[in-house]
Enzyme design. Structure first.
Site, mmCIF file in Angstrom:
data_model
loop_
_atom_site.group_PDB
_atom_site.id
_atom_site.type_symbol
_atom_site.label_atom_id
_atom_site.label_comp_id
_atom_site.label_asym_id
_atom_site.label_seq_id
_atom_site.Cartn_x
_atom_site.Cartn_y
_atom_site.Cartn_z
ATOM 1 N N MET A 1 0.828 -1.211 0.000
ATOM 2 C CA MET A 1 0.000 0.000 0.000
ATOM 3 C C MET A 1 0.862 1.260 0.000
ATOM 4 S SD MET A 1 -3.159 -0.784 -0.114
ATOM 5 C CE MET A 1 -4.102 0.571 0.530
ATOM 6 N N ILE A 2 1.918 1.238 0.809
ATOM 7 C CA ILE A 2 2.806 2.419 0.860
ATOM 8 C C ILE A 2 3.467 2.615 -0.507
ATOM 9 C CG2 ILE A 2 4.892 3.408 1.896
ATOM 10 C CD1 ILE A 2 4.237 1.752 4.439
ATOM 11 N N GLN A 98 18.810 -8.190 2.751
ATOM 12 C CA GLN A 98 18.797 -7.048 1.825
ATOM 13 C C GLN A 98 20.092 -6.235 1.965
ATOM 14 O OE1 GLN A 98 14.974 -5.053 1.991
ATOM 15 N NE2 GLN A 98 13.941 -6.863 1.214
ATOM 16 N N GLY A 116 10.266 -0.441 6.809
ATOM 17 C CA GLY A 116 9.685 -1.610 7.477
ATOM 18 C C GLY A 116 10.052 -1.621 8.953
ATOM 19 N N ASP A 145 6.680 10.832 11.726
ATOM 20 C CA ASP A 145 6.483 11.318 13.106
ATOM 21 C C ASP A 145 6.702 12.833 13.167
ATOM 22 O OD1 ASP A 145 6.296 8.536 14.204
ATOM 23 O OD2 ASP A 145 8.342 8.460 13.466
ATOM 24 N N HIS A 173 11.457 4.863 16.336
ATOM 25 C CA HIS A 173 10.099 4.952 15.783
ATOM 26 C C HIS A 173 9.232 3.947 16.542
ATOM 27 C CE1 HIS A 173 6.778 5.455 13.070
ATOM 28 N NE2 HIS A 173 6.758 4.162 12.812
#
Ligand code: LMR
Length: 333
Positions: A1-2, A98, A116, A145, A173
């Site tokens: 979605m992002i 990754q 993520g 934020d 976060h």
């Protein structure tokens, strides 16, 4: 979605500018491959003049070849009954892999933005697995934020959000993040002077920013996608355009060499400035008081605990997980 929101912003030129051609390389999984093909078709059908190439794949060693920006968005959400330690381990494996792939095939000065969750520790894992890439090039996204904090301050003061500047998100976060109202300014004046309501700033404002993601999930039934995509675009733009005089932006970055006394060797959100060359520097004229320092120490302790929990993924031996129970992602509240 992002990604579905973000890709169209990137392809339109609104992030890297109207003179910068773009090649998009989309990394998915076997399960998501058809969806990826669909997104690629939509991108092609949009006839973006700057979009020169869209390619898709499921092997990071192919997809990351020569990339200059790596936006690492996909991660597993925490399921019912899952311990945070399990989440750190499962997602950590993704970001270790990754990191290794970026190390092997990406441009040697690639900039990496980890979205993520838990993004700070995922970014640490990624950078530790990519020793050829400067640690400074890795970011954990805390711009959402910062944007949330700016919105709340503007609403409180009854001004448009572009009058709010110098907003720092310190730390993780997570719900221990520290939205800094001590250094923030409205129309160039300290926020405390403008709002004249320190109690509101300490309690309501701070909690609203910390828990915004969770409140949104309750309303929407899913975590924020559009505003996250906007904040990723903002985060990139902040690195490729010079920061306005006197202002700064927040990013979760590697702490080595930081001037704020934050523990070294973690990824911690701090105030940064950029000359617009993709790089950034720390800001010097930041003030602290006991309240701010105490909050910063708490979010720092949480990140140090997360780091101990992923020791096996960063080449530091056996993991030992003693994460405080109240450690939550914004979306988990
Ligand atoms: C957010 O801040 O909205 C997200 O990080 C929430 C989440 O946990 O996905």
């Amino acid at each position: 979605m992002i990604s579905n929101h973000l890709l169209f912003k990137l392809a339109s030129g609104e992030v890297f500018g109207p003179d910068q051609p773009i090649a998009l390389k989309l990394l998915g999984s076997e399960r998501s491959f058809h969806a990826l093909e669909g997104v690629a078709m939509e991108l092609e059908d949009s006839l973006f003049p700057l979009l020169r190439e869209v390619s898709i794949g499921i092997n990071p060693y192919d997809v990351f070849q020569d990339v200059e920006w790596a936006l690492l968005i996909g991660a597993k959400p925490r399921g019912p009954g899952m311990e945070r330690a399990d989440l750190l381990d499962i997602n950590g494996q993704i970001f270790a892999e990754q990191g290794r792939a970026l190390n092997a095939v990406a441009s040697c000065n690639v900039k990496v933005i980890v979205v993520g969750n838990p993004c700070n520790t995922n970014a640490l894992i990624c950078l530790k697995n990519a020793p050829k890439i400067p640690a400074k090039n890795f970011h954990a996204l805390t711009r959402l934020d910062e944007n949330r904090a700016k919105c709340q301050l503007a609403l409180k003061a009854g001004v448009f959000y572009d009058k709010v500047s110098n907003v720092t998100i310190w730390g993780n976060h997570s719900t221990t993040q520290v939205p800094d109202f001590l250094n923030a300014r409205i129309n160039g004046l300290p926020v405390i002077e403008v709002t004249k309501d320190r109690k509101w700033l300490e309690v309501e404002f701070t909690e609203k920013v910390q828990k915004r993601g969770g409140v949104l999930i309750k309303k929407w039934g899913r975590s924020s996608a559009a505003s996250t995509a906007v904040s990723i675009a903002d985060a990139i733009r902040s690195l490729v355009t010079p920061t306005p005089e006197g202002d700064w932006f927040s990013s979760g970055v590697y702490t080595n060499g930081n001037p704020y006394g934050i523990a070294e060797d973690i990824v911690f959100s701090m105030p940064c400035r950029s000359k617009g060359d993709g790089d950034y520097e720390f800001v010097n004229n930041v003030i602290f008081d006991d309240y701010l320092l105490e909050r910063i120490t708490k979010t720092e302790a949480e990140l140090l605990a997360e780091k101990r929990c992923v020791a096996h993924l960063i080449g530091e031996g056996v993991a030992f997980c003693d994460i405080p129970e109240d450690t939550m992602l914004p979306g988990e509240m």
